[in-house]
Scaffold this motif. Structure first.
Motif, PDB file in Angstrom:
ATOM      1  N   TYR A  26      77.569  33.354  73.068  1.00 15.45           N
ATOM      2  CA  TYR A  26      78.668  33.262  72.112  1.00 15.45           C
ATOM      3  C   TYR A  26      79.336  34.622  71.943  1.00 15.45           C
ATOM      4  CZ  TYR A  26      77.317  28.603  70.416  1.00 15.45           C
ATOM      5  OH  TYR A  26      77.057  27.270  70.306  1.00 15.45           O
ATOM      6  N   ARG A  27      80.591  34.589  71.510  1.00 24.18           N
ATOM      7  CA  ARG A  27      81.323  35.800  71.143  1.00 24.18           C
ATOM      8  C   ARG A  27      81.971  35.579  69.782  1.00 24.18           C
ATOM      9  NH1 ARG A  27      86.724  34.959  71.455  1.00 24.18           N
ATOM     10  NH2 ARG A  27      87.431  33.172  72.712  1.00 24.18           N
ATOM     11  N   VAL A  28      82.169  36.662  69.048  1.00 24.15           N
ATOM     12  CA  VAL A  28      82.813  36.559  67.746  1.00 24.15           C
ATOM     13  C   VAL A  28      84.322  36.433  67.930  1.00 24.15           C
ATOM     14  CG1 VAL A  28      83.150  39.041  67.371  1.00 24.15           C
ATOM     15  CG2 VAL A  28      82.822  37.505  65.409  1.00 24.15           C
ATOM     16  N   VAL A  29      84.971  35.692  67.028  1.00 29.27           N
ATOM     17  CA  VAL A  29      86.424  35.559  67.021  1.00 29.27           C
ATOM     18  C   VAL A  29      86.984  36.609  66.068  1.00 29.27           C
ATOM     19  CG1 VAL A  29      88.380  34.043  66.548  1.00 29.27           C
ATOM     20  CG2 VAL A  29      86.269  33.094  67.530  1.00 29.27           C
ATOM     21  N   ASP A  30      87.623  37.617  66.600  1.00 27.94           N
ATOM     22  CA  ASP A  30      88.182  38.687  65.768  1.00 27.94           C
ATOM     23  C   ASP A  30      89.286  38.147  64.857  1.00 27.94           C
ATOM     24  OD1 ASP A  30      86.557  40.657  66.846  1.00 27.94           O
ATOM     25  OD2 ASP A  30      87.987  41.147  68.446  1.00 27.94           O
ATOM     26  N   GLY A  31      89.293  38.624  63.628  1.00 30.55           N
ATOM     27  CA  GLY A  31      90.363  38.287  62.707  1.00 30.55           C
ATOM     28  C   GLY A  31      90.306  36.895  62.121  1.00 30.55           C
ATOM     29  N   ASP A 289      78.454  35.343  55.863  1.00 26.32           N
ATOM     30  CA  ASP A 289      77.917  36.705  55.970  1.00 26.32           C
ATOM     31  C   ASP A 289      77.952  37.322  54.576  1.00 26.32           C
ATOM     32  OD1 ASP A 289      77.228  39.299  56.654  1.00 26.32           O
ATOM     33  OD2 ASP A 289      78.412  39.292  58.491  1.00 26.32           O
ATOM     34  N   PHE A 290      76.835  37.236  53.898  1.00 26.83           N
ATOM     35  CA  PHE A 290      76.771  37.472  52.459  1.00 26.83           C
ATOM     36  C   PHE A 290      77.175  38.899  52.080  1.00 26.83           C
ATOM     37  CE2 PHE A 290      74.385  38.200  48.451  1.00 26.83           C
ATOM     38  CZ  PHE A 290      74.833  37.123  47.715  1.00 26.83           C
ATOM     39  N   ARG A 291      76.559  39.881  52.686  1.00 25.10           N
ATOM     40  CA  ARG A 291      76.798  41.265  52.264  1.00 25.10           C
ATOM     41  C   ARG A 291      78.028  41.884  52.919  1.00 25.10           C
ATOM     42  NH1 ARG A 291      70.541  43.268  52.185  1.00 25.10           N
ATOM     43  NH2 ARG A 291      69.968  42.290  50.204  1.00 25.10           N
ATOM     44  N   ASN A 292      78.505  41.294  54.001  1.00 21.80           N
ATOM     45  CA  ASN A 292      79.748  41.781  54.592  1.00 21.80           C
ATOM     46  C   ASN A 292      80.989  41.115  53.990  1.00 21.80           C
ATOM     47  OD1 ASN A 292      78.828  43.799  56.371  1.00 21.80           O
ATOM     48  ND2 ASN A 292      78.308  42.293  57.947  1.00 21.80           N
ATOM     49  N   TRP A 293      80.780  40.170  53.074  1.00 25.53           N
ATOM     50  CA  TRP A 293      81.883  39.515  52.365  1.00 25.53           C
ATOM     51  C   TRP A 293      82.862  38.867  53.348  1.00 25.53           C
ATOM     52  CZ3 TRP A 293      83.908  42.117  47.262  1.00 25.53           C
ATOM     53  CH2 TRP A 293      82.827  42.444  46.443  1.00 25.53           C
ATOM     54  N   ARG A 294      82.329  38.115  54.306  1.00 24.77           N
ATOM     55  CA  ARG A 294      83.211  37.480  55.278  1.00 24.77           C
ATOM     56  C   ARG A 294      82.540  36.253  55.876  1.00 24.77           C
ATOM     57  NH1 ARG A 294      82.312  42.532  59.199  1.00 24.77           N
ATOM     58  NH2 ARG A 294      80.545  41.778  60.433  1.00 24.77           N
ATOM     59  N   VAL A 295      83.333  35.497  56.601  1.00 23.42           N
ATOM     60  CA  VAL A 295      82.821  34.405  57.419  1.00 23.42           C
ATOM     61  C   VAL A 295      82.959  34.829  58.871  1.00 23.42           C
ATOM     62  CG1 VAL A 295      83.069  31.987  58.079  1.00 23.42           C
ATOM     63  CG2 VAL A 295      83.498  32.686  55.724  1.00 23.42           C
ATOM     64  N   ASP A 296      81.875  34.768  59.612  1.00 25.10           N
ATOM     65  CA  ASP A 296      81.913  35.069  61.033  1.00 25.10           C
ATOM     66  C   ASP A 296      82.018  33.760  61.803  1.00 25.10           C
ATOM     67  OD1 ASP A 296      81.391  37.950  60.811  1.00 25.10           O
ATOM     68  OD2 ASP A 296      79.391  37.347  60.158  1.00 25.10           O
ATOM     69  N   LYS A 297      82.996  33.681  62.732  1.00 26.25           N
ATOM     70  CA  LYS A 297      83.095  32.527  63.618  1.00 26.25           C
ATOM     71  C   LYS A 297      82.698  32.978  65.027  1.00 26.25           C
ATOM     72  CE  LYS A 297      86.058  28.942  65.572  1.00 26.25           C
ATOM     73  NZ  LYS A 297      87.365  28.245  65.530  1.00 26.25           N
ATOM     74  N   PHE A 298      81.728  32.265  65.604  1.00 28.78           N
ATOM     75  CA  PHE A 298      81.286  32.540  66.962  1.00 28.78           C
ATOM     76  C   PHE A 298      81.597  31.332  67.829  1.00 28.78           C
ATOM     77  CE2 PHE A 298      78.507  34.960  64.109  1.00 28.78           C
ATOM     78  CZ  PHE A 298      78.512  36.221  64.693  1.00 28.78           C
ATOM     79  N   VAL A 299      82.190  31.582  69.002  1.00 26.98           N
ATOM     80  CA  VAL A 299      82.508  30.502  69.936  1.00 26.98           C
ATOM     81  C   VAL A 299      81.811  30.769  71.264  1.00 26.98           C
ATOM     82  CG1 VAL A 299      84.717  29.966  68.871  1.00 26.98           C
ATOM     83  CG2 VAL A 299      84.623  31.669  70.690  1.00 26.98           C
ATOM     84  N   LYS A 300      81.639  29.720  72.038  1.00 22.72           N
ATOM     85  CA  LYS A 300      80.962  29.847  73.314  1.00 22.72           C
ATOM     86  C   LYS A 300      81.817  30.659  74.291  1.00 22.72           C
ATOM     87  CE  LYS A 300      78.493  25.473  72.716  1.00 22.72           C
ATOM     88  NZ  LYS A 300      78.292  24.089  73.208  1.00 22.72           N
ATOM     89  N   LYS A 301      81.173  31.505  75.055  1.00 24.57           N
ATOM     90  CA  LYS A 301      81.874  32.335  76.057  1.00 24.57           C
ATOM     91  C   LYS A 301      82.339  31.484  77.227  1.00 24.57           C
ATOM     92  CE  LYS A 301      79.246  36.535  75.049  1.00 24.57           C
ATOM     93  NZ  LYS A 301      78.285  37.521  75.589  1.00 24.57           N
TER      94      LYS A 301
END
Length: 301
Positions: A26-31, A289-301
């Motif tokens: 997986y890779r993270v979706v920036d932004g 992502d509790f302490r980073n105050w964000r939602v991380d989206k990961f998609v398959k490479k």
């Protein structure tokens, strides 16, 4: 020197108890996502996806409940939220939104537009572990195939509480302790296609497995510190947040890790305490992502 050898041996023994696995592709979706100008999340407590793969986010920021489409486009925020401390959120089988409030001791059902449909809880902590319609710092909930739901009443109490889809109390199990069928902190519940419940016991660092009447079926004690769980029917696997180790793991129903994703950090793709997790129909992973105050989206490479 001998003491150092004993300490190193002990560390090796303890570390060996936590499973690892190959990297998940997986890779993270920036932004992701695109918040309105000047808006922020607070501590992101929970995330879930609906049948259209829209993403619901629950945080303690100024707009606690927000909805985005899968591309990250902002769709809506509720104009008000009658609560104190956001913790758990699930999209129900009928498309309505359920929230669990840690400090208001409430489980609440809402329309997607934010109109309250059901309120369980009194606003005060339950007097004991046997209260039918009140809680003590509940964490979250999840649903059986018939619409029944199971509340992880887990910070103050130490139990799983079973209700009908209409909110009728049907039973419960669990007391405080380290034994089989006991809990220290009930943090999440996932339900597989056979109706088995997988319950994360965060402080005892294990997942326990039960039938829907609370019969103990087994446990996993080598997955790290389980927080959020998400069952993916198409794969017949669980995705789990290992909070202490800042990783997401994929686990088969025998408790074997099939892969892992993430490590501690602040930059995109890194994680600081994954709290709850969701997986959409395309296999994209969303992590609160509790302490980073964000939602991380990961998609398959």
């Amino acid at each position: 020197m001998r003491r150092l050898g004993i300490l190193l041996g002990t560390c090796t023994f303890l570390c060996a108890q936590i499973q690892t696995g190959p990297p998940l592709p997986y890779r993270v979706v920036d932004g992701w996502p695109q918040l309105p100008a000047g808006w922020n999340f607070g501590e992101v407590a929970a995330v879930d996806v609906d049948t259209s793969d829209n993403v619901w986010v629950f945080s303690d920021g100024p707009h606690p409940v927000m909805q985005f489409d899968k591309s990250g486009k902002f769709l809506r925020a509720w104009p008000e939220f009658l609560g104190k401390k956001p913790h758990g959120l699930r999209v129900g089988p009928d498309g309505n939104i359920w929230t669990v409030d840690l400090e208001a001791h409430r489980v609440m059902k809402w329309t997607p537009e934010g109109r309250l449909l059901m309120n369980l809880g009194t606003g005060a902590p339950a007097a004991d572990n046997n209260a039918k319609y009140s809680f003590n710092r509940p964490a979250t909930l999840n649903f059986g195939t018939n619409g029944d739901f199971f509340v992880a009443d887990g910070y103050g109490n130490s139990r799983v509480v079973h209700y009908s889809k209409d909110g009728e109390y049907l039973g419960q199990w669990g007391t405080k302790g380290p034994g089989d069928g006991e809990f220290n902190l009930v943090h999440d519940v996932a339900i597989d296609s056979k109706g088995r419940l997988y319950v994360t016991d965060r402080v005892n660092k294990r997942v326990q497995i039960f039938d829907q009447q609370g019969k103990f079926l087994g446990k996993w004690t080598d997955l790290g510190v389980p927080q959020g769980l998400y069952y993916v029917k198409s794969e017949d696997v669980l995705y789990m947040c290992d909070g202490e180790n800042s990783r997401i793991i994929k686990v088969n129903l025998d408790g074997k890790i099939l892969g892992e994703l993430g490590s501690f950090g602040k930059t995109p793709g890194k994680i600081d305490v994954p709290h709850y997790i969701a997986v959409d129909s395309a296999g994209a992973i969303y992590s609160a992502d509790f302490r980073n105050w964000r939602v991380d989206k990961f998609v398959k490479k």
